[in-house]
Scaffold this active site. Structure first.
Site, PDB file in Angstrom:
ATOM      1  N   SER A  45      10.125  80.623  46.123  1.00  0.00           N
ATOM      2  CA  SER A  45      10.882  79.763  45.216  1.00  0.00           C
ATOM      3  C   SER A  45      10.459  78.322  45.439  1.00  0.00           C
ATOM      4  O   SER A  45      10.140  77.929  46.569  1.00  0.00           O
ATOM      5  CB  SER A  45      12.382  79.894  45.463  1.00  0.00           C
ATOM      6  OG  SER A  45      13.094  78.923  44.707  1.00  0.00           O
ATOM      7  N   TYR A  67      20.188  80.020  50.007  1.00  0.00           N
ATOM      8  CA  TYR A  67      19.001  80.585  49.353  1.00  0.00           C
ATOM      9  C   TYR A  67      17.746  79.818  49.778  1.00  0.00           C
ATOM     10  O   TYR A  67      16.720  80.413  50.119  1.00  0.00           O
ATOM     11  CB  TYR A  67      19.204  80.502  47.844  1.00  0.00           C
ATOM     12  CG  TYR A  67      18.053  80.975  46.999  1.00  0.00           C
ATOM     13  CD1 TYR A  67      17.871  82.332  46.713  1.00  0.00           C
ATOM     14  CD2 TYR A  67      17.157  80.068  46.430  1.00  0.00           C
ATOM     15  CE1 TYR A  67      16.827  82.764  45.912  1.00  0.00           C
ATOM     16  CE2 TYR A  67      16.119  80.482  45.629  1.00  0.00           C
ATOM     17  CZ  TYR A  67      15.955  81.834  45.366  1.00  0.00           C
ATOM     18  OH  TYR A  67      14.918  82.251  44.568  1.00  0.00           O
TER      19      TYR A  67
END
Length: 275
Positions: free
Chosen positions: A146, A159
């Site tokens: 990500s 996250y």
């Protein structure tokens, strides 16, 4: 004489997190490119729907249950896929979800869940297939990272921490696998329109969007599509042997600005060039 033998004609692939979003699009794209694909997710019925579509289009695919937070589930998934398709040549580790929230308002249990899914789960998958790949002296493991791991974003701290740790793991794999013939890559999606995170309430998403704008992380409202990432992952997988893509970041292109708007930005309020 070539430095490396080419990829085999048949390259069975595992796609973790294939019930929706990037994983589903990747499984479909790989199958369209001739990869026999094992789709794994907790929602195996969704994977089966995709398998039916892939087979109807002439591709080869199977659906198997997979929970990356369960070691036995990972072992069963890899074993079942190998029995059905043959030795695994490609792993795409993309299982995951996320929840928005400030770290000090996130419980340690919720924080740990993100680590379990995005880091430990990816490790379970990798260690299940890598010994065979090393023995055969070829194979690809591709991790879905990500851009949050590269540039931390408020309200996604758990996250982001998990994905940052994933970067460290993949970097170590790249060093440790050097000379084995096995390639480890990580693909970093920018903002992508999928169900992950975007089904949350406005009470959670609203403050996050405000803070992203504050920190310059929401420059425009365009998002990548899952198909954009699927093409990128397939490109990495199909890179001819002899080289590999270590890190790939994909960002959504901004909408085209109106010509008049660009002219206004270039000029001051009195029509003089801006300072």
């Amino acid at each position: 004489m070539a430095r490396f033998e080419p990829h085999p004609d048949r390259r069975p692939a595992l796609v973790a997190g294939a019930s929706s979003g990037i994983g589903a699009a990747t499984a479909t794209q790989l199958a369209a490119h001739g990869f026999p694909v094992a789709l794994g997710a907790r929602r195996v019925e969704k994977c089966q729907e995709l398998v039916d579509e892939i087979r109807a289009g002439g591709g080869e695919a199977i659906a198997l249950p997979l929970d990356v937070t369960d070691a036995d589930s990972v072992k069963s998934f890899v074993h079942g896929a190998t029995e059905a398709l043959g030795e695994i040549e490609l792993l795409v580790a993309g299982a995951g979800d996320t929840d928005f929230g400030r770290i000090h308002e996130t419980s340690t249990t919720e924080f740990e869940q993100q680590i379990q899914i995005h880091l430990i789960g990816a490790n379970r998958l990798a260690t299940a297939v890598l010994p065979g790949m090393v023995e055969r002296r070829r194979g690809d493991v591709i991790f879905v990272g990500s851009d949050v791991a590269l540039r931390q974003r408020p309200h996604m701290g758990a996250y982001g921490a998990a994905k940052s740790a994933l970067v460290a793991m993949v970097t170590n794999l790249q060093m440790e696998l050097e000379g084995t013939g096995v390639r480890a890559s990580i693909v970093h999606p920018g903002p992508t329109k999928t169900s992950m995170g975007w089904s949350l309430s406005a009470e959670k998403i609203g403050p996050a969007l405000e803070d992203w704008a504050k920190w310059g992380q929401a420059r425009h409202d365009y998002f990548l599509r899952a198909a954009d990432l699927a093409r990128a992952i397939t490109f990495v997988a199909e890179t001819p042997r002899g080289g590999f893509i270590a890190n790939l970041e994909i960002q959504p292109e901004a909408p085209l600005a109106d010509v008049k708007d660009r002219q206004k930005l270039a000029l001051g309020e009195e029509g003089m060039p801006g300072q």
